[in-house]
Design a protein around this motif. Sequence first.
Motif, PDB file in Angstrom:
ATOM      1  N   UNK A  55       0.796  -1.341   0.303  1.00 40.19           N
ATOM      2  CA  UNK A  55      -0.040  -0.101  -0.029  1.00 40.19           C
ATOM      3  C   UNK A  55       0.932   1.394   0.242  1.00 40.19           C
ATOM      4  N   UNK A  56       1.938   1.353   0.867  1.00 38.77           N
ATOM      5  CA  UNK A  56       2.660   2.523   0.841  1.00 38.77           C
ATOM      6  C   UNK A  56       3.425   2.784  -0.296  1.00 38.77           C
ATOM      7  N   UNK A  57       4.099   1.679  -1.123  1.00 41.78           N
ATOM      8  CA  UNK A  57       4.535   1.905  -2.293  1.00 41.78           C
ATOM      9  C   UNK A  57       3.959   2.425  -3.468  1.00 41.78           C
ATOM     10  N   UNK A  58       2.600   1.637  -3.467  1.00 39.68           N
ATOM     11  CA  UNK A  58       1.471   1.843  -4.237  1.00 39.68           C
ATOM     12  C   UNK A  58       1.257   3.338  -4.168  1.00 39.68           C
ATOM     13  N   UNK A  59       1.066   3.973  -3.147  1.00 46.28           N
ATOM     14  CA  UNK A  59       0.624   5.427  -2.959  1.00 46.28           C
ATOM     15  C   UNK A  59       1.702   6.407  -3.116  1.00 46.28           C
ATOM     16  N   UNK A  60       2.826   5.927  -2.758  1.00 49.23           N
ATOM     17  CA  UNK A  60       4.048   6.825  -3.202  1.00 49.23           C
ATOM     18  C   UNK A  60       3.957   6.806  -4.613  1.00 49.23           C
ATOM     19  N   UNK A  61       4.101   5.842  -5.467  1.00 52.49           N
ATOM     20  CA  UNK A  61       4.429   5.841  -6.737  1.00 52.49           C
ATOM     21  C   UNK A  61       3.268   6.881  -7.519  1.00 52.49           C
ATOM     22  N   UNK A  62       1.931   6.635  -6.929  1.00 48.52           N
ATOM     23  CA  UNK A  62       0.813   7.565  -7.512  1.00 48.52           C
ATOM     24  C   UNK A  62       1.133   8.831  -7.286  1.00 48.52           C
ATOM     25  N   UNK A  63       1.520   9.390  -6.125  1.00 47.69           N
ATOM     26  CA  UNK A  63       1.785  10.657  -5.718  1.00 47.69           C
ATOM     27  C   UNK A  63       3.053  11.270  -6.431  1.00 47.69           C
ATOM     28  N   UNK A  64       4.045  10.437  -6.639  1.00 45.93           N
ATOM     29  CA  UNK A  64       5.417  10.869  -7.340  1.00 45.93           C
ATOM     30  C   UNK A  64       5.002  11.051  -8.844  1.00 45.93           C
ATOM     31  N   UNK A  65       4.341   9.933  -9.383  1.00 43.77           N
ATOM     32  CA  UNK A  65       4.159  10.137 -10.804  1.00 43.77           C
ATOM     33  C   UNK A  65       3.125  11.225 -11.471  1.00 43.77           C
ATOM     34  N   UNK A  66       2.395  11.789 -10.535  1.00 44.54           N
ATOM     35  CA  UNK A  66       1.396  12.717 -10.916  1.00 44.54           C
ATOM     36  C   UNK A  66       1.513  14.159  -9.982  1.00 44.54           C
ATOM     37  N   UNK A  67       1.510  14.333  -8.891  1.00 46.80           N
ATOM     38  CA  UNK A  67       1.469  15.741  -8.564  1.00 46.80           C
ATOM     39  C   UNK A  67       3.090  15.953  -8.265  1.00 46.80           C
ATOM     40  N   UNK A  68       3.882  15.032  -8.070  1.00 46.52           N
ATOM     41  CA  UNK A  68       5.451  15.634  -7.690  1.00 46.52           C
ATOM     42  C   UNK A  68       6.047  15.771  -9.089  1.00 46.52           C
ATOM     43  N   UNK A  69       5.935  14.930  -9.881  1.00 45.70           N
ATOM     44  CA  UNK A  69       6.824  14.995 -11.191  1.00 45.70           C
ATOM     45  C   UNK A  69       6.113  15.440 -12.471  1.00 45.70           C
ATOM     46  N   UNK A  70       4.841  15.757 -12.256  1.00 49.70           N
ATOM     47  CA  UNK A  70       4.360  16.480 -13.403  1.00 49.70           C
ATOM     48  C   UNK A  70       3.769  17.850 -13.180  1.00 49.70           C
ATOM     49  N   UNK A  71       3.840  18.233 -11.917  1.00 49.55           N
ATOM     50  CA  UNK A  71       3.602  19.623 -11.403  1.00 49.55           C
ATOM     51  C   UNK A  71       4.661  20.321 -10.602  1.00 49.55           C
ATOM     52  N   UNK A  72       5.091  19.640  -9.566  1.00 49.95           N
ATOM     53  CA  UNK A  72       5.803  20.349  -8.557  1.00 49.95           C
ATOM     54  C   UNK A  72       7.251  20.240  -9.106  1.00 49.95           C
ATOM     55  N   UNK A  73       7.799  19.129  -9.708  1.00 49.13           N
ATOM     56  CA  UNK A  73       9.162  19.038 -10.264  1.00 49.13           C
ATOM     57  C   UNK A  73       9.194  20.216 -11.511  1.00 49.13           C
ATOM     58  N   UNK A  74       8.553  20.123 -12.223  1.00 44.94           N
ATOM     59  CA  UNK A  74       8.752  21.051 -13.277  1.00 44.94           C
ATOM     60  C   UNK A  74       8.480  22.529 -12.901  1.00 44.94           C
ATOM     61  N   UNK A  75       7.619  22.774 -11.926  1.00 46.09           N
ATOM     62  CA  UNK A  75       7.519  24.254 -11.236  1.00 46.09           C
ATOM     63  C   UNK A  75       8.923  24.772 -11.040  1.00 46.09           C
ATOM     64  N   UNK A  76       9.368  23.810 -10.023  1.00 47.32           N
ATOM     65  CA  UNK A  76      10.627  23.931  -9.502  1.00 47.32           C
ATOM     66  C   UNK A  76      11.695  24.200 -10.245  1.00 47.32           C
ATOM     67  N   UNK A  77      11.957  23.428 -11.631  1.00 48.89           N
ATOM     68  CA  UNK A  77      12.814  23.450 -12.566  1.00 48.89           C
ATOM     69  C   UNK A  77      12.775  24.921 -13.176  1.00 48.89           C
ATOM     70  N   UNK A  78      11.321  25.340 -13.277  1.00 47.47           N
ATOM     71  CA  UNK A  78      11.164  26.739 -14.170  1.00 47.47           C
ATOM     72  C   UNK A  78      11.739  27.785 -12.985  1.00 47.47           C
TER      73      UNK A  78
END
Length: 745
Positions: A697-720
Motif C-alpha cells: 500500500x505504501x509503495x503504491x501510494x508513493x508511486x501514484x503521488x510521485x508520478x502525478x503531483x510531484x513529477x508532473x506539477x511540482x518538479x517542473x515548477x521548481x525547474x522553472x
Amino acid sequence: MNAMHVRRFWISGILLAATIALLPFSFHAERHLETATRVEGSQAETVRDELADRFRSPFVDRVVLVIQGLPPADSEEGGQALGTIVGALKEQPGVSGVASYLELRDPIFLGRGGGTFVLVGLASTDGPVESLVPKLHELASSLENQLRGHYPKVKLELTGEIPLNFDIRKASADDVRRGETLVIPATLILLLLAFGSPVAALIPLAVGQLAIATTLAITALLAQRWHLSILVQNLATMLGLGLGIDYALLMVSRFREAISAGHRGPAASVMAARQAGRTLLISASTVAIGFLALLTVPISEIRSIGIAGVLVAGMSVLLTNTVVPSVLALLGPRIDIFRLPFTPKLDANRSGRTGNRWRKWGRVIVAHPWLALFLAGTPLLLLAWQVRHLDTSLPRGDWLPQSAESVHALRTLEKMDRNGAVESLRVIVELPTDSIAQTDAGWDALDRLTKRLASDPRSERVISITTIAEGNRSSLLNISRETRRTFLSSDGRAALLEVLPASSVSLRGQVNWVRELRKTGAPALTGVPGATLLVGGIPALNADYETIIRDRFPSVMALVVGGTLLALLCGFRSIIVALKAIALNLLSVAASFGALVFVLQNGHGSRLLGVPVGTGSVFPLVPIVAFAIVFGLSMDYEVFLVARVLEARKSGLSEMDAIPEGMARTAGLITSAAAIMIVVFAAFTFGDFLVVKMIGFTLAVAVLIDATLVRIVIGPALLRIAGDWNWWPGGLAKSLRVPVTASRE
C-alpha cells in the motif's frame, strides 16, 4: 554487423545463458528461506544461545501440541490417553524433549474447559527445525485416528513460534502466487495499451520475470549459508515486476522512437542503449543505495530485503542494458508486428501529436510555477502532516492468517486461558558467586525472584526449578535430568524462569513488561548485588526488534539521502537538481507514510483492503523498508524527466521551452510506468500477509503521488523557478554528454 554489435551479442548471450542456468534454483526458493526473525546481538538471541550452549536445554526450539476432546489430564483415564500421546512424541525423530502434566504435575497444563497441551522440544540435524513440522502434523493426525475410537471429539493441533512461522511461509507463497495471477495479466494489458504491439509488450514483462527468477535463485543459494527471510520472496516478486518492467519500458520506448525516426534496427538499438543506458544506471544506483543501507541493520528480515533489492535492481538494469538492446537490434521494425487494430502505428508525426498535450501542460506549469506549487503542494503537505501520528509498535488485532492450523490452535489456547505457553518470557538469572543448586542463599534468591514475578498481575504462572521442587532444594534429586537441563545451567549458577503472561496482556503490554524487567535489573529483583538478568522469548524479541529499528532508522535515512545525493551529483553534476530531487523524494515518502497512517493505522477505508478496523500502529519493519524502497523508486521518474530536460537544453532550447519538451518526451512514459508499478504494488495489498499489505500500500501510494503531483506539477515548477541555476556548476557542459544527434527521435 560491426565488431561492437558482435561484442554486444556475445555479452548478451553469455548473460542470458547464465540467467537460464540459474532458473532451476529459483523453483521452490521459499523452502530455503526462513520465517524466524533473528536480531543479531540482541538480548533475546543471547538467551537462546545460553539455553543451547550453557544449559543444553532440550527446549531451545519448541512447539505446543494443543489437545482437546480427552478426559481431564489429572484424571486416571485422561492420564492414560495423554501417556499414549507423550510416548509417541518421545519416539518421534527430531523430538528432543517432552513436557506435560504427566512430568511436571503443574496446574498450568490444565486448561479451562478440560483441554491440555504438551510442550515438545525440537532439534534438527538435517536442516531447519521447521522441516520437522510436517512430520509432527502426520504424527498428530495418526494419534487422532488412534484415539478417535474411544474419544470421537479428540483433536490435536500444533502451534507455537515454529508452526506459526511454517504457516506464514505457506501464506507468503500463496500471496506471491495470487499477486502474480493478478499482476501479470493486468500488466500485459497496460503494456499493450502503451505500445499496441504484443512483441513490444512482452519484452518488459520478460525482463521482470527473469529478474525475479534470477534473484530468487541467487538468494536460495545464499540462504544455504546465511539467514535469509521469507520476505525475500514477496519483495523480489513485487520489485522485480516493478523495476524490471519500468527499466525495459524506457529502453523499448527509446528504441521505438528511434525506429519511427527512420533508423534501422542495429543503429536504433545503439541509440536507445546510449540514451537510456546511463539514465537507467543512475536510476538503479539510487534504488540500490536504499537497499544497501538496509544491510547495516542487524535484523535478518531487513538484511534479507536489502539483499533481494540490490539483486533485483542489479539484474533488472543488467538485463535491460545488455540483453534487451540485442533483442531489439534483431527485431528492428518487427517490434510492431501483430499490432493491435485499435492502435495506430507509431511514426514521427504521431509521436509529436501524442506529446503535444503534455507539452501544452508543461507550458501552463512554466507560465504559473508558484500557483502550481501551491495547488499541488498543499494537499501533499496536509497528507505528509499525518506522519507525526505514525506508531511503530506492534499492531493490535488479529493479523495472523486465519486459515492456518497453528492460528486455530493458538485461538484454542486462548479459550483455554493458556496462550502464555506460546508467548512466555524466558528469564535467565545468574548469581555472582552462590550456586543455585548447592547453596541455600542461591536457592532462596531464585525463590524470591520466582515469587515476585508470580505476584505480578500480568503473570499467569511462573515455572522455575524452585516451583517444580515445590520450594524444597533437597527434592532436586528426584527431578529428571531433562528437567534439570531445562531450568538449571550445568554449573548451577544460572537458572531459567518461564513466565507465562496472563491472557489479558496484549502484545504491547508484553513488550513493555520486558523493558520494565530489564530496567529494574536483577539486583533489585533478587536482592543479590552483582546478579544479572536476561529476558528472552517472543515478547523480548519484539522489544529488541523495535529498539534496534528505532535506533538504526536515522542512520539508514542518512545513508540513503547522502548516497542518493552523491549519485545524483555524479550523474548530473548539478547541485540544484540533486537537492531538488532529494527534497521531492522526502515529500513523496512523507505523504505516502501519511496515507499509511490515515488508511491502515487509523482505519479510514481500511475495509477496502481487507482490514476490518484500523491496526492502531504499523509493523516496525514497514517504515524503514518503505523509506529505502520509496526513495529509490521515486528517483526513477525524476531521473527520466531531468535527463530529457537536459537533453533539450543541450540541443539549444531555453529553460522555458526545454521543460515542456522534456515533459512531452517523458510524461507519457512516466504515466505508463507508474500505472504498471501501481498495479504491481496494489496487487499485494489484497493478500493475507499484513506486513506485505502495508508495504504494498505504501509503495503504491508513493508511486501514484510521485508520478502525478510531484513529477508532473511540482518538479517542473521548481525547474522553472530555478532557471539556469538548475545546471550549476557543470550540468550543461558535462552531464550525460548526450550528442546533439541523439535528440533526433
